[in-house]
Every structure is written in structure tokens, then in C-alpha cells.
Design an enzyme around this catalytic site. Structure first.
Site, short mmCIF file in Angstrom:
data_model
loop_
_atom_site.label_atom_id
_atom_site.label_comp_id
_atom_site.label_asym_id
_atom_site.label_seq_id
_atom_site.Cartn_x
_atom_site.Cartn_y
_atom_site.Cartn_z
N GLN A 50 1.82 2.79 5.92
CA GLN A 50 0.54 1.89 5.77
C GLN A 50 -0.20 1.78 7.05
OE1 GLN A 50 3.02 -1.15 3.71
NE2 GLN A 50 0.99 -1.42 2.68
N CYS A 93 0.05 -5.53 -2.73
CA CYS A 93 0.26 -4.46 -1.72
C CYS A 93 -0.84 -4.71 -0.68
CB CYS A 93 0.33 -3.22 -2.11
SG CYS A 93 0.66 -1.90 -0.89
N LEU A 94 -0.63 -4.62 0.61
CA LEU A 94 -1.76 -4.81 1.50
C LEU A 94 -2.64 -3.43 1.49
CD1 LEU A 94 0.01 -6.51 4.36
CD2 LEU A 94 -1.53 -7.48 2.81
C1 Y12 Z 1 7.16 -8.69 -3.75
C2 Y12 Z 1 6.24 -7.92 -3.93
C3 Y12 Z 1 5.39 -7.12 -3.28
C4 Y12 Z 1 5.90 -7.05 -1.88
C5 Y12 Z 1 5.34 -6.12 -0.95
C6 Y12 Z 1 4.46 -6.51 0.12
N1 Y12 Z 1 3.20 -7.15 -0.35
C7 Y12 Z 1 2.34 -7.91 0.40
O1 Y12 Z 1 2.79 -8.20 1.43
C8 Y12 Z 1 1.33 -8.40 -0.25
C9 Y12 Z 1 0.39 -9.06 0.21
C10 Y12 Z 1 -0.78 -9.76 -0.22
C11 Y12 Z 1 -1.19 -9.73 -1.79
C12 Y12 Z 1 -2.63 -10.18 -2.19
O2 Y12 Z 1 -2.74 -10.22 -3.20
C13 Y12 Z 1 -3.41 -9.12 -4.18
O3 Y12 Z 1 -3.68 -8.29 -3.43
C14 Y12 Z 1 -3.56 -9.25 -5.57
C15 Y12 Z 1 -3.36 -10.55 -1.31
O4 Y12 Z 1 -4.44 -11.32 -1.85
C16 Y12 Z 1 -5.68 -10.59 -1.96
O5 Y12 Z 1 -5.71 -9.56 -1.41
C17 Y12 Z 1 -6.73 -11.31 -2.49
C18 Y12 Z 1 -3.00 -10.64 0.22
C19 Y12 Z 1 -1.86 -10.11 0.26
C20 Y12 Z 1 7.13 -7.99 -1.49
C21 Y12 Z 1 7.67 -8.68 -2.34
CO CO Z 2 2.92 -1.94 -0.46
#
Ligand code: Y12
Ligand code: CO
Length: 167
Positions: A50, A93-94
Site C-alpha cells: 500500500q 481500507c486506507l
Molecule cells: C478490520 C477491517 C479492516 C482492517 C484493515 C485496515 N483498515 C483500516 O485501517 C481502515 C481505515 C479507515 C477506514 C475509514 O472508513 C472508510 O473508508 C469507510 C476511514 O474513514 C474515511 O475514509 C471517511 C478512515 C480510515 C482492519 C480491521
Molecule cells: Co487494506
């Protein structure tokens, strides 16, 4: 140092990453930079591809989630086995900003991996930690969580992402 996070539909996210063979200062620096990048982006998991490093390395830190232990997990050359049970969890996911969708994963897994010094380690994980590890492991094989949705959901998400890219 904060690193640039590649975003969908970048083709570099689709590469199969290479195993790590050198456990040196460069690997430690990559892991430290990945932690800084992930925390700066408010993420809870990040894989080396990533940040445009096609290596079999990822990190998970669930301390942003309530009730989770404050452990900075680092996985080098991981292998997942002994998956049992099922769990459905809304993942984000970032590299796929703005999309949150439920994905089916194994509830409990065993992970064999190396730490940043090259020492072999084993971790038994369940629930959120197991979900995060399976999500990050997929990145090492060029798989994104949206690839694991039903065909209908995937088509809807793809349309949403293509609209976002055009904006
Ligand atoms: C459970 C599920 C997925 C993971 C993988 C790592 N994922 C992240 O670190 C996600 C970070 C993240 C997500 C966000 O939400 C969306 O994109 C919908 C976010 O908010 C926005 O972008 C608005 C910010 C960060 C690990 C465990
Ligand atoms: Co990811």
C-alpha cells in the site's frame, strides 16, 4: 517519515509481493515509517504494497479501537493456517477511501511469521484481530477487500469508486 498511500485503482496494489530476505535497518525503517503513516491516516492496519513497497510485510494496531490491547503487531513473511469458524465484519481500507462493506472471513486463525529481527513467531488470533490479519494478508497477494464482495455489491462499489476517481 510519512509515506504516500496508494489508492484504488492503482495497479501497483495488484502485484504479488516478494518475501523479505534481509532483516536489516532498511526493514526496521520501513516498519517504523508504516506505523507513522498508518497512525497519521487513522488506520488500524497497513501492508507494505500500500506504500509502494512490494514486500510480504504488514502491521496491525487495534489500539484505536475500544477495548483492544495496545499492541503494535508486525508481520514479516506471514503464513495463515488453521482457519476455523466464520465472521462477517464491516471492513474499510486506507487504499479504498470512503468504502465500508461487510466481508466474510475466518473467525480464528493461526499465523506463522517472522518479526523484524527475523525470529520465527506464531500467533493465534480471533475476531477483529483475525479479520485485520486476513485483510492485510490479502494485500500481499494483490487482493483488495472489495474483491471478496458478492458480484452485485462489487459492481456497485466499483461504480462508486469510479465516480470518486473522476471527481
Ligand atoms: C478490520 C477491517 C479492516 C482492517 C484493515 C485496515 N483498515 C483500516 O485501517 C481502515 C481505515 C479507515 C477506514 C475509514 O472508513 C472508510 O473508508 C469507510 C476511514 O474513514 C474515511 O475514509 C471517511 C478512515 C480510515 C482492519 C480491521
Ligand atoms: Co487494506
Amino acid at each position: 517519515m510519512r509515506l504516500e498511500i496508494l489508492e484504488y485503482p492503482d495497479k501497483r496494489l495488484r502485484k504479488v509481493s516478494e518475501s523479505v530476505t534481509r532483516f536489516d535497518a532498511d526493514l526496521s525503517k520501513l516498519l517504523d515509517d508504516m506505523h507513522e503513516t498508518m497512525l497519521g491516516a487513522h488506520g488500524i492496519g497497513l501492508a507494505a504494497p500500500q506504500v509502494n513497497r512490494p514486500l510480504r510485510v504488514f502491521i496491525v494496531d487495534l489500539s484505536l479501537q475500544e477495548d483492544e490491547a495496545k499492541v503494535r503487531h508486525e508481520f514479516v513473511n506471514p503464513k495463515i493456517s488453521e482457519g476455523t469458524g466464520k465472521i462477517s465484519f464491516e471492513e474499510g481500507c486506507l487504499s479504498v477511501p470512503g468504502v465500508g462493506e461487510s466481508v466474510n472471513r475466518k473467525k480464528r486463525i493461526r499465523v506463522d511469521y517472522q518479526d523484524r529481527t527475523g525470529k520465527a513467531q506464531v500467533l493465534y488470533a480471533e475476531d477483529l484481530l483475525a479479520v485485520a490479519i486476513q485483510h492485510e494478508y490479502d494485500h500481499l497477494d494483490g487482493i483488495l477487500f472489495v474483491d471478496r464482495l458478492s458480484a452485485i455489491k462489487r459492481a456497485l462499489v466499483k461504480r462508486k469508486l469510479e465516480r470518486q476517481v473522476q471527481l
